[in-house]
Design an enzyme around this catalytic site. Structure first.
Site, PDB file in Angstrom:
ATOM      1  N   CYS A 292      28.542  53.485  20.001  1.00 65.48           N
ATOM      2  CA  CYS A 292      29.784  53.340  20.726  1.00 65.48           C
ATOM      3  C   CYS A 292      29.068  53.359  21.774  1.00 65.48           C
ATOM      4  O   CYS A 292      29.869  53.760  22.267  1.00 65.48           O
ATOM      5  CB  CYS A 292      31.013  54.125  19.913  1.00 65.48           C
ATOM      6  SG  CYS A 292      31.825  53.863  18.497  1.00 65.48           S
TER       7      CYS A 292
ATOM      8  N   ALA B 150      29.659  51.015  24.636  1.00 62.56           N
ATOM      9  CA  ALA B 150      30.564  49.956  25.649  1.00 62.56           C
ATOM     10  C   ALA B 150      30.786  50.398  26.221  1.00 62.56           C
ATOM     11  O   ALA B 150      32.175  51.917  26.013  1.00 62.56           O
ATOM     12  CB  ALA B 150      30.788  48.754  25.045  1.00 62.56           C
TER      13      ALA B 150
ATOM     14  N   GLY C 194      28.401  51.335  28.291  1.00 64.54           N
ATOM     15  CA  GLY C 194      26.401  51.582  28.670  1.00 64.54           C
ATOM     16  C   GLY C 194      26.745  52.736  29.766  1.00 64.54           C
ATOM     17  O   GLY C 194      25.419  53.077  29.990  1.00 64.54           O
TER      18      GLY C 194
ATOM     19  N   ASP D 265      29.530  58.942  19.720  1.00 68.52           N
ATOM     20  CA  ASP D 265      30.494  58.848  20.754  1.00 68.52           C
ATOM     21  C   ASP D 265      32.201  58.007  20.647  1.00 68.52           C
ATOM     22  O   ASP D 265      31.705  57.024  20.774  1.00 68.52           O
ATOM     23  CB  ASP D 265      30.204  57.876  22.120  1.00 68.52           C
ATOM     24  CG  ASP D 265      31.091  58.598  24.317  1.00 68.52           C
ATOM     25  OD1 ASP D 265      31.743  59.210  23.600  1.00 68.52           O
ATOM     26  OD2 ASP D 265      31.020  57.638  24.926  1.00 68.52           O
TER      27      ASP D 265
ATOM     28  N   CYS E 133      35.337  62.458  23.810  1.00 66.02           N
ATOM     29  CA  CYS E 133      36.884  62.780  24.902  1.00 66.02           C
ATOM     30  C   CYS E 133      38.101  63.063  24.944  1.00 66.02           C
ATOM     31  O   CYS E 133      39.113  62.744  25.228  1.00 66.02           O
ATOM     32  CB  CYS E 133      36.576  61.989  25.833  1.00 66.02           C
ATOM     33  SG  CYS E 133      36.964  60.157  25.578  1.00 66.02           S
TER      34      CYS E 133
HETATM   35  C1  LIG Z   1      34.572  56.234  23.953  1.00 66.88           C
HETATM   36  S1  LIG Z   1      34.121  54.298  23.788  1.00 66.88           S
HETATM   37  C2  LIG Z   1      32.493  54.640  24.652  1.00 66.88           C
HETATM   38  C3  LIG Z   1      31.680  54.950  25.615  1.00 66.88           C
HETATM   39  C4  LIG Z   1      30.640  54.535  25.722  1.00 66.88           C
HETATM   40  N1  LIG Z   1      29.946  55.759  24.986  1.00 66.88           N
HETATM   41  C5  LIG Z   1      29.852  55.002  27.533  1.00 66.88           C
HETATM   42  O1  LIG Z   1      29.325  56.668  27.385  1.00 66.88           O
HETATM   43  O2  LIG Z   1      29.516  53.773  28.156  1.00 66.88           O
HETATM   44  C6  LIG Z   1      34.008  54.264  22.282  1.00 66.88           C
HETATM   45  C7  LIG Z   1      33.746  52.478  22.301  1.00 66.88           C
HETATM   46  O3  LIG Z   1      33.925  52.213  21.357  1.00 66.88           O
HETATM   47  C8  LIG Z   1      33.814  51.030  20.345  1.00 66.88           C
HETATM   48  N2  LIG Z   1      34.157  50.874  19.610  1.00 66.88           N
HETATM   49  C9  LIG Z   1      35.308  51.084  18.334  1.00 66.88           C
HETATM   50  N3  LIG Z   1      35.056  51.108  16.863  1.00 66.88           N
HETATM   51  C10 LIG Z   1      33.637  51.015  16.596  1.00 66.88           C
HETATM   52  C11 LIG Z   1      33.047  50.787  15.621  1.00 66.88           C
HETATM   53  N4  LIG Z   1      33.826  50.466  14.202  1.00 66.88           N
HETATM   54  N5  LIG Z   1      32.382  50.219  15.959  1.00 66.88           N
HETATM   55  C12 LIG Z   1      31.221  50.534  16.788  1.00 66.88           C
HETATM   56  N6  LIG Z   1      31.881  50.207  18.361  1.00 66.88           N
HETATM   57  C13 LIG Z   1      33.159  50.619  17.922  1.00 66.88           C
HETATM   58  C14 LIG Z   1      34.920  50.465  21.027  1.00 66.88           C
HETATM   59  O4  LIG Z   1      34.708  49.215  21.768  1.00 66.88           O
HETATM   60  C15 LIG Z   1      34.734  51.405  22.449  1.00 66.88           C
HETATM   61  O5  LIG Z   1      33.961  50.208  23.509  1.00 66.88           O
END
Ligand SMILES: C[S@@+](CC[C@H](N)C(=O)[O-])C[C@H]1O[C@@H](n2cnc3c(N)ncnc32)[C@H](O)[C@@H]1O
Length: 448
Positions: A260, A262, A264, A329, A382
């Site tokens: 997960c 974005a 990044g 994450d 988080c």
């Molecule tokens: C907590 S944020 C991640 C932050 C990132 N790891 C960082 O450190 O910049 C959670 C992310 O999970 C993504 N997400 C939600 N459901 C998801 C899925 N089924 N598969 C992949 N990504 C997913 C969201 O779009 C979001 O960008």
């Protein structure tokens, strides 16, 4: 003379706050949509008014309820938000009371509600005259500035710490940086900052983390544009070191998945630490956020394979070559970062938690087969709620004989920042200035 610009900021701030409170919009999105309407020099005031009035929503609303004889009509809710912003300035900002009253009353006119100008004027004057700010809070919600369900969940999950968590949630968060270890150590970067007059300090146990004395615009950070440093809370910086301390032990190159990814932040840290030793696949299901991953990696001159994909459906993106390390994450309630995003208190509902937990568990289940024997999956949120944290990982361990928890931390100093849970570890918001974060390292047993 009437201060039209001052009134305009307050009128726009009221519309932004109302878009969050009544419209369910995120605060950052509402600010981004509206800030062009005011002059650039007023935009930090706009943020301060919006963030402050949302952070103190329950206290401000309880005062409004005492000041108005009957609630404002639905179509005038924006004036309710304006009144809250007026009270916030009187109580929390160093703006003279008479200036707050005159600019707020002018803002009512700018919001095209001239008939309510008298009411707003009378409420603000009475608030000051009767010293209502010193009256004791009517209930727990207004005392702690949180919705009831959130207070109750924290009381249940953190019987010894809930006061501290609620208090920390109402503070403004410090700004943390991550030194790019492939260019400069945190110590070297702190010296660079000090030369430009920016005060900063290090934290034991989180190697690249730097806490700034005062938040700064990124343009003021030396070498930011060329990737010498990134903005990232120190608690989030625990992830990459932890995963790599397991995944890199002995074996190179290693294949790492950021499931997960974005925008990044943690992908970038993984690549700064791992260098040529790791190959990274970064996926995220939100196509609109995929470009933020490549932009962040480009700035630090690092490369990864980036795919728009659903972590709970590996068949759609996995090439069947197992990963040595996985960072999950997971999307969560974000209850650990309320001090950065006070609108979470208004936007999140108790009923969201079960859905989030089901989604988090489904991701763990789906990703587990993609992990190599001996590999580690680091589960992170988080959130501070057990239902999204140790309940999820505990249930997973109970259902998987080939999974064990690896509770060896990347170093001993980190131990002081975390609390041990039935499974995994929790950083509570405010501890050493950190965001709230949960981590559990799940290791796949080697095949004998
Ligand atoms: C907590 S944020 C991640 C932050 C990132 N790891 C960082 O450190 O910049 C959670 C992310 O999970 C993504 N997400 C939600 N459901 C998801 C899925 N089924 N598969 C992949 N990504 C997913 C969201 O779009 C979001 O960008």
């Amino acid at each position: 003379m009437r201060n039209l610009a001052g009134a305009k900021v307050r009128a726009v701030a009221a519309e932004v706050a109302d878009a969050v409170i009544s419209g369910g919009q995120s605060l950052d999105a509402a600010i981004a949509q509206n800030e062009h309407r005011i002059i650039a020099t007023d935009r930090s005031l706009l943020r301060m008014l919006c963030y402050g009035s949302i952070r103190h929503h329950w206290q401000l609303q309880s005062w409004i309820d005492q000041l108005v004889s009957k609630p404002l009509q639905k179509r005038d809710r924006v004036v309710n938000a304006l009144l809250a912003i007026g009270l916030y300035q009187i109580v929390e900002m160093r703006i003279p009371d008479h200036a707050v009253v005159s600019e707020t009353v002018e803002a009512v006119r700018q919001l095209k509600r001239p008939k309510l100008a008298g009411l707003v004027n009378a409420c603000l004057r009475r608030f000051v005259r009767d010293k209502l700010a010193t009256a004791s809070p009517g209930n727990e919600q207004s005392e702690w500035n949180h919705p009831g369900w959130l207070i109750e969940t924290l009381q249940r999950d953190w019987p010894d710490d809930w006061h501290a968590i609620l208090g920390a949630n109402n503070e403004r968060a410090p700004m943390w940086l991550r030194a790019n270890i492939s260019r400069n150590t945190a110590d070297q970067y702190v010296q660079r900052l000090r030369k430009t007059g920016i005060d900063a300090e290090l934290i034991a146990g989180i190697g690249e983390a730097i806490r700034l004395g005062e938040p700064q615009a990124i343009e003021n950070l030396p070498g930011f544009a060329s990737g010498d440093v990134s903005v990232q809370d120190a608690a989030a910086q625990i992830a990459a070191r932890w995963l790599l301390s397991d995944a890199l032990s002995g074996k190179t190159p290693v294949r790492v998945l950021d499931a997960c990814a974005a925008p990044g932040g943690k992908s970038g840290h993984l690549l700064e630490l791992g260098g040529e030793q790791i190959s990274l696949l970064a996926i995220d299901s939100d196509e609109s956020r995929i470009s933020s991953i490549s932009e962040n990696l480009q700035r630090i001159s690092r490369d990864a394979t980036i795919i728009a994909g659903d972590a709970s459906k590996p068949k759609t993106w996995w090439d069947e070559v197992p990963f040595d390390g996985i960072l999950l994450d997971a999307p969560c309630s974000a209850s650990g970062v309320i001090r950065r995003h006070p609108d979470i208190k208004l936007l999140r509902r108790a009923s969201d938690l079960a859905k989030l937990a089901a989604c988090q568990y489904a991701m763990l289940e789906a990703l587990w087969p993609t992990l190599a024997p001996g590999g580690t999956l680091l589960y992170a949120t988080c959130s501070v709620f057990a239902v999204e944290n140790d309940n999820v990982t505990g249930q997973f361990l109970g259902n998987h004989d080939d999974a064990i928890e690896n509770h060896v931390l990347p170093n001993n100093n980190i131990r002081d920042l975390m609390q041990r849970k039935t499974c995994g570890f929790q950083v509570l918001p405010g501890t050493a200035g950190l965001d709230g974060f949960y981590y559990a390292a799940l290791q796949k047993k080697k095949v004998s």
